[in-house]
Write a protein that holds these residues in place. Structure first.
Motif, PDB file in Angstrom:
ATOM      1  N   THR A 241       0.847  -1.190   0.000  1.00 11.17           N
ATOM      2  CA  THR A 241       0.000   0.000   0.000  1.00 11.17           C
ATOM      3  C   THR A 241       0.882   1.239   0.000  1.00 11.17           C
ATOM      4  O   THR A 241       1.793   1.361   0.824  1.00 11.17           O
ATOM      5  N   VAL A 242       0.626   2.142  -0.929  1.00 10.22           N
ATOM      6  CA  VAL A 242       1.513   3.288  -1.119  1.00 10.22           C
ATOM      7  C   VAL A 242       0.698   4.575  -1.253  1.00 10.22           C
ATOM      8  O   VAL A 242      -0.527   4.565  -1.403  1.00 10.22           O
ATOM      9  N   ALA A 243       1.412   5.699  -1.208  1.00  5.17           N
ATOM     10  CA  ALA A 243       0.821   7.018  -1.444  1.00  5.17           C
ATOM     11  C   ALA A 243       1.839   7.855  -2.198  1.00  5.17           C
ATOM     12  O   ALA A 243       3.029   7.518  -2.255  1.00  5.17           O
ATOM     13  N   HIS A 244       1.385   8.953  -2.791  1.00  2.95           N
ATOM     14  CA  HIS A 244       2.284   9.832  -3.542  1.00  2.95           C
ATOM     15  C   HIS A 244       1.877  11.278  -3.290  1.00  2.95           C
ATOM     16  O   HIS A 244       0.733  11.653  -3.522  1.00  2.95           O
ATOM     17  N   PHE A 245       2.814  12.042  -2.787  1.00  2.00           N
ATOM     18  CA  PHE A 245       2.556  13.448  -2.492  1.00  2.00           C
ATOM     19  C   PHE A 245       3.480  14.380  -3.269  1.00  2.00           C
ATOM     20  O   PHE A 245       3.652  15.539  -2.903  1.00  2.00           O
TER      21      PHE A 245
ATOM     22  N   PRO B 137      -3.210   1.286 -14.576  1.00  2.00           N
ATOM     23  CA  PRO B 137      -3.210   2.635 -14.013  1.00  2.00           C
ATOM     24  C   PRO B 137      -2.479   2.730 -12.674  1.00  2.00           C
ATOM     25  O   PRO B 137      -2.194   3.827 -12.186  1.00  2.00           O
ATOM     26  N   VAL B 138      -2.210   1.584 -12.068  1.00  2.00           N
ATOM     27  CA  VAL B 138      -1.413   1.498 -10.848  1.00  2.00           C
ATOM     28  C   VAL B 138      -0.579   0.235 -10.984  1.00  2.00           C
ATOM     29  O   VAL B 138      -0.978  -0.707 -11.665  1.00  2.00           O
ATOM     30  N   ALA B 139       0.581   0.222 -10.387  1.00  2.00           N
ATOM     31  CA  ALA B 139       1.466  -0.927 -10.530  1.00  2.00           C
ATOM     32  C   ALA B 139       0.768  -2.214 -10.099  1.00  2.00           C
ATOM     33  O   ALA B 139       0.080  -2.241  -9.071  1.00  2.00           O
TER      34      ALA B 139
ATOM     35  N   MET C 149      -1.826  -1.088  -4.083  1.00  2.00           N
ATOM     36  CA  MET C 149      -2.978  -0.269  -3.756  1.00  2.00           C
ATOM     37  C   MET C 149      -2.476   1.133  -3.485  1.00  2.00           C
ATOM     38  O   MET C 149      -1.592   1.343  -2.650  1.00  2.00           O
ATOM     39  N   LEU C 150      -2.982   2.095  -4.229  1.00  2.00           N
ATOM     40  CA  LEU C 150      -2.577   3.499  -4.100  1.00  2.00           C
ATOM     41  C   LEU C 150      -3.635   4.225  -3.286  1.00  2.00           C
ATOM     42  O   LEU C 150      -4.748   4.444  -3.752  1.00  2.00           O
ATOM     43  N   LEU C 151      -3.304   4.542  -2.049  1.00  2.00           N
ATOM     44  CA  LEU C 151      -4.279   5.182  -1.165  1.00  2.00           C
ATOM     45  C   LEU C 151      -4.555   6.617  -1.585  1.00  2.00           C
ATOM     46  O   LEU C 151      -5.713   7.058  -1.610  1.00  2.00           O
ATOM     47  N   MET C 152      -3.513   7.348  -1.921  1.00  2.00           N
ATOM     48  CA  MET C 152      -3.648   8.755  -2.304  1.00  2.00           C
ATOM     49  C   MET C 152      -2.536   9.123  -3.275  1.00  2.00           C
ATOM     50  O   MET C 152      -1.370   8.844  -3.011  1.00  2.00           O
ATOM     51  N   ASP C 153      -2.899   9.729  -4.389  1.00  2.00           N
ATOM     52  CA  ASP C 153      -1.918  10.347  -5.274  1.00  2.00           C
ATOM     53  C   ASP C 153      -2.402  11.769  -5.524  1.00  2.00           C
ATOM     54  O   ASP C 153      -3.317  12.003  -6.311  1.00  2.00           O
TER      55      ASP C 153
ATOM     56  N   TYR D 147      -7.267   7.427  -6.100  1.00  2.00           N
ATOM     57  CA  TYR D 147      -7.340   6.250  -5.233  1.00  2.00           C
ATOM     58  C   TYR D 147      -7.467   5.077  -6.201  1.00  2.00           C
ATOM     59  O   TYR D 147      -8.403   5.041  -7.015  1.00  2.00           O
ATOM     60  N   ALA D 148      -6.505   4.149  -6.208  1.00  2.00           N
ATOM     61  CA  ALA D 148      -6.499   3.131  -7.251  1.00  2.00           C
ATOM     62  C   ALA D 148      -5.946   1.822  -6.720  1.00  2.00           C
ATOM     63  O   ALA D 148      -5.110   1.803  -5.807  1.00  2.00           O
ATOM     64  N   MET D 149      -6.421   0.721  -7.319  1.00  2.00           N
ATOM     65  CA  MET D 149      -5.993  -0.583  -6.845  1.00  2.00           C
ATOM     66  C   MET D 149      -6.099  -1.633  -7.947  1.00  2.00           C
ATOM     67  O   MET D 149      -6.967  -1.557  -8.820  1.00  2.00           O
ATOM     68  N   ASP D 150      -5.194  -2.582  -7.871  1.00  2.00           N
ATOM     69  CA  ASP D 150      -5.202  -3.731  -8.759  1.00  2.00           C
ATOM     70  C   ASP D 150      -6.219  -4.733  -8.214  1.00  2.00           C
ATOM     71  O   ASP D 150      -6.059  -5.258  -7.115  1.00  2.00           O
ATOM     72  N   MET D 151      -7.265  -5.004  -8.998  1.00  2.00           N
ATOM     73  CA  MET D 151      -8.322  -5.915  -8.562  1.00  2.00           C
ATOM     74  C   MET D 151      -8.082  -7.339  -9.054  1.00  2.00           C
ATOM     75  O   MET D 151      -8.952  -8.197  -8.900  1.00  2.00           O
TER      76      MET D 151
END
Length: 435
Positions: free
Chosen positions: A89-93, A192-194, A198-202, A221-225
């Motif tokens: 789980t990651v974020a990007h600021f 759209p995400v690696a 799971m991308l909590l916030m970009d 907010y994006a995730m590999d399903m």
């Protein structure tokens, strides 16, 4: 139509006055309503659920998605009901990817709903089709009036009908902010995400033209399903009024185009809008609430599902004890229930969270990136407890103080203006001023 009390000794209308068929009538059959009904039945109370469905086999799928941190639901027994878990789980600021080191999950709505319905069935919960329009009360019972003209009696009423509750009355006139989001579950021309993440916030906004950057900040907010499917959602964390869906949809399309990603097949669309910072319910009223009806959305993050699932068993134990006590009255039981949900200590904690919300509303895009960069750099127990709503008032204050010391001057100035402005009373009430 909210609470309408009758005189204390007035008989209930209709023949229901002499026979109350259930201990608790639960209004609503979403996650909060079913969790409450199941927990109450497991305490030995007679429960009826009032919903648009007339039985446990007739419930429509829940339209919303529910994301949670794994550690918040493991101890509650709900972890097996997660459809997906992301350990990465990651974020990007804006200054590189931030690893959060915490597992995130997303409920399988069908499994969660079936699990709660099965518990209700085992507990002997009954079902009544209808929508509540109002309630009247005597000393020993309540009568919920339905939109079709019928009425349902009960010793006590629990409203779990959502953010615009059918029966719960709120005090205060606070103007809520809104979290809004536009999401797409589908297949894409490129991830759209690696994969596996799971991308909590970009919060990056370099996909916008210079004149739009920083204004009305939103994040991805994006995730590999798995199976070649991804979920992407453009989210406005908090705004007063809420950012329109059309703006969020446009932002998401432009963000994806900037990433060189196109939607190939849309499997589901999500439109999400809910209030943050609603006034608290009147803690003296006869109707008890849970979930959105009880203003349980975390004022500074928007999380609620884990807190609601955590609160349901405690609330059920309180009501079972209060209704089973010698000389029990519904009024005393309702007051005990409200104290379980919103004790003075919890109300003071909420004042600090509301102060945090007002501070967030003052920040532009770059300031929000700085704020969250500092927030997730805190010791994990601090930011995790803050998001979960499990910190004590002193712990929240220490977390805010640590944040204040580490954010840049522009963010610090916005927080100072919040404290010195009309919202400074939130701090004073949190620290001991009369509520």
């Amino acid at each position: 139509m909210a609470d309408t009390p009758l005189s204390p000794n007035a008989p209930l209308p209709h023949a229901a006055a002499s026979s109350v068929p259930c201990d608790v009538l639960v209004v609503g059959a979403g996650p909060a309503g079913l969790a409450a009904a199941a927990a109450l039945a497991e305490q030995g109370l007679g429960v009826t659920v009032l919903s648009a469905a007339a039985g446990p086999d007739e419930h429509a799928p829940w339209p919303n998605t529910y994301g949670v941190w794994l550690d918040e639901v493991e101890g509650l027994g709900y972890a097996p009901l997660l459809a997906h878990r992301w350990h990465d789980t990651v974020a990007h600021f804006g200054r590189g990817e931030v690893a959060l080191g915490r597992t995130y999950g997303r409920f399988d709505n069908g499994r969660l709903q079936r699990h709660l319905l099965e518990r209700c069935v085992r507990g002997g919960v009954r079902w009544r089709r209808g929508r509540a329009a109002g309630a009247t009360h005597t000393a020993n019972a309540s009568l919920v009036h339905l939109q079709d003209g019928a009425a349902v009696p009960a010793r006590l009423v629990l409203d779990a009908s959502g953010h615009a509750p059918a029966l719960v009355a709120r005090r205060g006139r606070e103007r809520p902010a809104f979290q809004t989001a536009y999401g797409v579950l589908g297949t894409f021309s490129a991830p759209p995400v690696a994969p596996g993440k799971m991308l909590l916030m970009d919060f990056r906004d370099d996909f916008l033209p210079p004149g739009e950057r920083g204004r009305d900040p939103t994040f991805l907010y994006a995730m590999d399903m798995t199976g070649g499917r991804f979920f992407v959602e453009e989210t406005s964390l908090a705004r007063r009024p809420g950012l329109p869906m059309a703006v969020l949809k446009d932002r998401l399309q432009r963000r994806l185009a900037h990433l060189g990603v196109a939607v190939q097949e849309t499997l589901e669309l999500e439109h999400c809008a809910f209030p943050m910072g609603l006034p608290l319910p009147d803690r003296q009223q006869r109707v008890v609430g849970l979930g959105g009806a009880a203003s349980m959305v975390h004022p500074a993050s928007g999380y609620m599902i884990a807190a609601t699932l955590r609160a349901a068993p405690a609330l059920a134990r309180t009501l079972a004890s209060a209704l089973g006590a010698p000389h029990a009255t519904p009024q005393r039981a309702a007051e005990a229930a409200w104290q379980t949900l919103w004790s003075d200590a919890r109300v003071r904690q909420r004042q600090l969270y509301l102060f945090g919300l007002e501070g967030l509303l003052r920040l532009d895009g770059p300031q929000l990136r700085d704020f969250f960069s500092a927030f997730f750099a805190l010791p994990p127990h601090r930011w995790q407890g803050y998001l979960a709503g499990t910190l004590s008032t002193p712990e929240i204050a220490r977390t805010m103080t640590a944040m204040f010391a580490h954010v840049p001057g522009g963010v610090r100035g916005a927080l100072i203006r919040t404290a010195l402005g009309r919202h400074g009373g939130l701090l004073l009430r949190a620290l001991g001023a009369p509520l």
